[in-house]
Design a protein around this motif. Structure first.
Motif, PDB file in Angstrom:
ATOM      1  N   VAL A  19      25.086  63.124 -12.503  1.00 56.81           N
ATOM      2  CA  VAL A  19      25.673  62.127 -13.408  1.00 56.81           C
ATOM      3  C   VAL A  19      26.842  61.443 -12.704  1.00 56.81           C
ATOM      4  N   PHE A  20      26.820  60.115 -12.690  1.00 58.88           N
ATOM      5  CA  PHE A  20      27.969  59.363 -12.198  1.00 58.88           C
ATOM      6  C   PHE A  20      28.924  59.107 -13.354  1.00 58.88           C
ATOM      7  N   GLY A  21      30.203  59.382 -13.117  1.00 65.20           N
ATOM      8  CA  GLY A  21      31.223  59.117 -14.123  1.00 65.20           C
ATOM      9  C   GLY A  21      32.355  58.317 -13.526  1.00 65.20           C
ATOM     10  N   VAL A  22      33.204  57.816 -14.410  1.00 70.27           N
ATOM     11  CA  VAL A  22      34.400  57.086 -13.988  1.00 70.27           C
ATOM     12  C   VAL A  22      35.609  57.929 -14.381  1.00 70.27           C
ATOM     13  N   SER A  23      36.407  58.279 -13.408  1.00 70.58           N
ATOM     14  CA  SER A  23      37.565  59.126 -13.655  1.00 70.58           C
ATOM     15  C   SER A  23      38.551  58.460 -14.621  1.00 70.58           C
ATOM     16  N   SER A  24      39.272  59.286 -15.347  1.00 72.55           N
ATOM     17  CA  SER A  24      40.324  58.745 -16.208  1.00 72.55           C
ATOM     18  C   SER A  24      41.501  58.232 -15.381  1.00 72.55           C
ATOM     19  N   TYR A  25      41.477  58.480 -14.066  1.00 76.37           N
ATOM     20  CA  TYR A  25      42.511  57.978 -13.163  1.00 76.37           C
ATOM     21  C   TYR A  25      42.020  56.750 -12.391  1.00 76.37           C
ATOM     22  N   GLU A  29      39.555  69.636  -6.877  1.00 77.97           N
ATOM     23  CA  GLU A  29      40.904  69.717  -6.308  1.00 77.97           C
ATOM     24  C   GLU A  29      41.592  68.354  -6.345  1.00 77.97           C
ATOM     25  N   ARG A  30      40.826  67.305  -6.052  1.00 80.20           N
ATOM     26  CA  ARG A  30      41.390  65.948  -6.077  1.00 80.20           C
ATOM     27  C   ARG A  30      41.864  65.588  -7.479  1.00 80.20           C
ATOM     28  N   VAL A  31      41.049  65.876  -8.488  1.00 80.67           N
ATOM     29  CA  VAL A  31      41.409  65.568  -9.869  1.00 80.67           C
ATOM     30  C   VAL A  31      42.669  66.329 -10.275  1.00 80.67           C
ATOM     31  N   HIS A  32      42.720  67.602  -9.937  1.00 82.15           N
ATOM     32  CA  HIS A  32      43.875  68.415 -10.317  1.00 82.15           C
ATOM     33  C   HIS A  32      45.143  67.986  -9.579  1.00 82.15           C
ATOM     34  N   THR A  33      44.994  67.559  -8.326  1.00 83.64           N
ATOM     35  CA  THR A  33      46.147  67.083  -7.567  1.00 83.64           C
ATOM     36  C   THR A  33      46.717  65.819  -8.192  1.00 83.64           C
ATOM     37  N   ILE A  34      45.839  64.894  -8.568  1.00 79.50           N
ATOM     38  CA  ILE A  34      46.291  63.657  -9.217  1.00 79.50           C
ATOM     39  C   ILE A  34      46.985  63.981 -10.532  1.00 79.50           C
ATOM     40  N   GLU A  35      46.384  64.871 -11.305  1.00 81.30           N
ATOM     41  CA  GLU A  35      46.956  65.260 -12.602  1.00 81.30           C
ATOM     42  C   GLU A  35      48.366  65.813 -12.419  1.00 81.30           C
ATOM     43  N   LYS A  36      48.526  66.687 -11.431  1.00 83.24           N
ATOM     44  CA  LYS A  36      49.829  67.297 -11.173  1.00 83.24           C
ATOM     45  C   LYS A  36      50.841  66.261 -10.699  1.00 83.24           C
ATOM     46  N   THR A  37      50.399  65.366  -9.815  1.00 81.46           N
ATOM     47  CA  THR A  37      51.290  64.341  -9.274  1.00 81.46           C
ATOM     48  C   THR A  37      51.803  63.423 -10.372  1.00 81.46           C
ATOM     49  N   ILE A  38      50.907  62.988 -11.246  1.00 81.94           N
ATOM     50  CA  ILE A  38      51.305  62.096 -12.335  1.00 81.94           C
ATOM     51  C   ILE A  38      52.278  62.799 -13.277  1.00 81.94           C
ATOM     52  N   ALA A  39      52.008  64.065 -13.585  1.00 87.09           N
ATOM     53  CA  ALA A  39      52.892  64.822 -14.474  1.00 87.09           C
ATOM     54  C   ALA A  39      54.282  64.951 -13.858  1.00 87.09           C
ATOM     55  N   GLU A  40      54.338  65.224 -12.552  1.00 83.93           N
ATOM     56  CA  GLU A  40      55.626  65.367 -11.868  1.00 83.93           C
ATOM     57  C   GLU A  40      56.379  64.038 -11.851  1.00 83.93           C
ATOM     58  N   GLU A  41      55.669  62.943 -11.607  1.00 82.71           N
ATOM     59  CA  GLU A  41      56.316  61.631 -11.571  1.00 82.71           C
ATOM     60  C   GLU A  41      56.845  61.247 -12.946  1.00 82.71           C
ATOM     61  N   GLU A  42      56.070  61.546 -13.983  1.00 83.14           N
ATOM     62  CA  GLU A  42      56.512  61.227 -15.345  1.00 83.14           C
ATOM     63  C   GLU A  42      57.737  62.045 -15.723  1.00 83.14           C
ATOM     64  N   GLN A  43      57.726  63.333 -15.352  1.00 84.55           N
ATOM     65  CA  GLN A  43      58.867  64.175 -15.667  1.00 84.55           C
ATOM     66  C   GLN A  43      60.108  63.718 -14.908  1.00 84.55           C
ATOM     67  N   TYR A 100      34.474  68.100 -17.019  1.00 83.49           N
ATOM     68  CA  TYR A 100      35.308  66.915 -16.815  1.00 83.49           C
ATOM     69  C   TYR A 100      35.477  66.111 -18.108  1.00 83.49           C
ATOM     70  N   ALA A 101      34.428  66.060 -18.927  1.00 86.46           N
ATOM     71  CA  ALA A 101      34.527  65.326 -20.190  1.00 86.46           C
ATOM     72  C   ALA A 101      35.455  66.032 -21.171  1.00 86.46           C
ATOM     73  N   ASN A 102      35.278  67.330 -21.322  1.00 84.61           N
ATOM     74  CA  ASN A 102      36.064  68.080 -22.302  1.00 84.61           C
ATOM     75  C   ASN A 102      37.530  68.199 -21.933  1.00 84.61           C
ATOM     76  N   ASN A 103      37.833  68.055 -20.637  1.00 87.23           N
ATOM     77  CA  ASN A 103      39.227  68.110 -20.195  1.00 87.23           C
ATOM     78  C   ASN A 103      39.834  66.722 -20.002  1.00 87.23           C
ATOM     79  N   MET A 104      39.160  65.719 -20.515  1.00 83.67           N
ATOM     80  CA  MET A 104      39.652  64.338 -20.515  1.00 83.67           C
ATOM     81  C   MET A 104      39.894  63.781 -19.113  1.00 83.67           C
ATOM     82  N   TYR A 105      39.051  64.209 -18.163  1.00 84.00           N
ATOM     83  CA  TYR A 105      39.120  63.665 -16.815  1.00 84.00           C
ATOM     84  C   TYR A 105      38.167  62.484 -16.629  1.00 84.00           C
ATOM     85  N   GLU A 135      27.130  71.650 -16.588  1.00 83.72           N
ATOM     86  CA  GLU A 135      28.373  72.429 -16.696  1.00 83.72           C
ATOM     87  C   GLU A 135      29.565  71.634 -16.171  1.00 83.72           C
ATOM     88  N   ASP A 136      29.403  71.028 -14.989  1.00 79.59           N
ATOM     89  CA  ASP A 136      30.487  70.222 -14.419  1.00 79.59           C
ATOM     90  C   ASP A 136      30.754  68.987 -15.275  1.00 79.59           C
TER      91      ASP A 136
END
Length: 594
Positions: free
Chosen positions: A394-400, A104-118, A188-193, A183-184
């Motif tokens: 697996v620990f990852g680093v978000s694209s955000y 949910e956090r990742v999707h919220t950030i994605e939406k917020t950035i898209a709205e700000e860019e638009q 996240y990798a395939n969706n460029m998160y 699976e998770d």
């Protein structure tokens, strides 16, 4: 007028591109407000570091208290701030809520950035339109008039209480987070998160390769890119082959020469003839180091098989990798032997078997140790790693992220630094745990307010396995991982596709039929069908088998092996492997000069 309109469109396009590019720059290494510090990089060059706040997302027990999380966060910051000028905001989420909360956090950030860019694009459009019409004054957009939540109003606090002087977490910031399961991780990798980590693994975080078994990092590669760092843990399961020491001595046998069922035939015959109070064979024999190819998983029986050991290498010579299982003597001979011993009543699988001549036992190194005084212990099947096993956590680093390299410094510590790793796992020293007063190589629990899963907090092998247990507890698990292997075929995925879906279904039915038949055969019947070649020929003549092992040649058109007739290169597992390995090895076909 037309030319002027095109210029306006070009300006809008350039502005939009600039916004998008600046968004990428921020996620990779944007600046942060804070005190600048200096240090040296790997080449001893002076570099400037800004004070930075990063977020760390991990699952925790529902019993963990908010106070305990805050205390642990403070303890973490006492390590990371003086060392890296980095503050850590710890988000420890109850484990039954964690996965959904992260998504949910990742999707919220994605939406917020898209709205700000638009909104920014719309603002630029309006400014250009106003300039064209001679309208002056600032443009105010809906996004600008919408109040944003303050740091304290956010669902997750954006302030590091123990480091108020550090920058607050930004509304569109997410840095380090744990993914539970392949699976998770792939989602996240395939969706460029996720941010690619290979550059840091080759540079400032290359020490990870000394602490993490190579197979873990190999398994974390997706489409040639490493997006996460798996947490070290013991992998796979042993099957041991045991040989009775007392009987070996009495029969004057060389134990070094009796390490398999096939090599033990004479010894077993002597046990049967002269030691009737001893069970000749204990346990279930299973073919070792086999990978099976079908529409099922690699461990489900198929007549198309590969025997892959620790020493196997990538090979475009498909005949050495893909085999008709009835042409592999290791399989046919050992299957026949075990069948014959079972029929003659020389095999027991009972728990209270007592003394036995040879045995097959699945166990951990600790469990098998109880046999070492009375039996020679050989590895029949080394622990087999799978992508799913390696990528359990697996620990990852978000694209955000605020900064990939700064995030990787923290992930590196969770894999190499016992102090930080222990804090994240057990909480704050002196509050939740302490070193034992009589033995400082173990820790003692002071509070149960902070509870974490050992798998979810980093490299297991550099922290305490539990209260009262020393770090050398991990020695057996480390040895197990050294014995383990990751089959070379494990990275070969995608061979089940639309072109061979129907073929694989047909092939699966054939495999089930053959398996049922050989299980029902007596040892003599099985041997006769192997010796006369009937089993091998049935497989070779099966239409699905032929098409799944088809390799295109220049004469296919004249022999009728055409796509129209169902001979599809992309449907052949073997041909897909050949193409995969040819590319992997730099485009060299078999026999090509190096």
């Amino acid at each position: 007028m037309k030319h002027k309109f095109l210029c306006i469109l070009l300006c809008i396009s350039m502005l939009a591109s600039g916004i998008l590019l600046s968004g990428c720059a921020n996620s990779e290494g944007g600046t942060s407000v804070g005190t600048d510090t200096t240090g040296e990089d790997d080449n001893n060059a002076v570099v400037t570091r800004s004070s930075m706040t990063l977020t760390l997302w991990v699952p925790t027990s529902p019993d963990t208290t908010e106070e305990a999380i805050a205390q642990t966060e403070e303890a973490i910051n006492k390590v990371t701030q003086p060392l890296y000028d980095t503050a850590i905001k710890l988000y420890a989420i109850p484990e039954d809520e964690y996965d959904e909360a992260v998504k949910e956090r990742v999707h919220t950030i994605e939406k917020t950035i898209a709205e700000e860019e638009q909104a920014e694009i719309e603002k630029r459009k309006q400014e250009i339109e106003n300039a064209k019409n001679g309208v002056t004054g600032d443009v105010t957009t809906v996004a600008q008039t919408t109040a944003k939540p303050s740091d304290t109003e956010s669902e997750y606090s954006m302030i590091v209480t123990s480091a108020p002087q550090y920058p607050h977490v930004e509304a569109t910031q997410m840095d380090i987070f744990l993914m539970r399961g392949l699976e998770d991780y792939e989602y996240y990798a395939n969706n460029m998160y996720l941010s690619p980590l290979d550059e840091d693994l080759a540079g400032s975080s290359k020490v990870l390769k000394s602490y993490i078994y190579p197979d873990f990092l190999n398994a974390a590669v997706i489409d040639g890119v490493t997006y996460g760092i798996p947490n070290n843990h013991a992998v796979g399961e042993y099957t041991y082959f045991l040989v009775n020491k007392r009987l070996i001595a009495e029969e004057y046998e060389n134990p070094d020469m009796i390490t398999t069922l096939e090599s033990a035939q004479k010894f077993i015959s002597n046990v049967i003839a002269y030691h009737q109070d001893v069970t000749p064979i204990y346990g279930v024999y299973e073919p070792n180091y086999y990978e099976y190819w079908s529409g099922q998983d690699p461990q489900t029986f198929s007549v198309l098989a590969s025997r892959i050991t620790q020493s196997s290498i990538y090979d475009v010579d498909v005949k050495s990798v893909f085999r008709n299982i009835f042409s592999i003597s290791n399989f046919t001979q050992n299957t026949y032997l075990y069948k014959s011993y079972v029929e003659q009543g020389h095999v027991s699988t009972a728990d209270n078997v007592g003394e036995f001549g040879v045995g097959f036992i699945k166990a951990t190194p600790e469990e098998i140790a109880q046999y070492e005084d009375e039996y020679y212990i050989n590895i029949h099947q080394a622990p087999r790693g799978t992508k799913e096993e390696y990528c359990k956590a697996v620990f990852g680093v978000s694209s955000y992220t605020k900064n990939v390299s700064r995030s990787m410094e923290i992930i590196t510590m969770l894999n190499t630094n016992t102090e930080l790793r222990t804090i994240l796992q057990y909480g704050a020293e002196g509050t939740h745990w302490k070193y034992d007063e009589e033995d400082n190589s173990i820790i003692v629990q002071l509070s149960d307010a902070y509870k974490m899963n050992l798998m979810d907090t980093g490299n297991m092998f550099i922290t305490y396995p539990d209260y009262g247990k020393k770090l050398d507890y991990w020695d057996a698990a480390k040895a197990q991982n050294l014995d383990s292997y990751y089959p070379i075929t494990s990275s070969f995925s995608g061979y089940q596709n639309d072109d061979n879906k129907a073929l694989l279904q047909e092939f699966d039915a054939f495999n089930r039929q053959i398996k049922a038949e050989i299980d029902a055969m007596s040892a003599a019947e099985f041997k006769a069908n192997v010796d006369n070649g009937s089993l091998r020929e049935r497989v070779e003549n099966n239409d699905a088998y032929k098409k799944l092992t088809y390799i295109p040649t220049g004469s296919d058109a004249t022999t009728g092996l055409t796509v129209e007739n169902g001979w599809i290169p992309n449907a052949s597992i073997v041909n897909l492997w050949k193409e995969y390995v040819t590319e992997l090895l730099g485009g060299k076909e078999p026999g090509a000069e190096a």
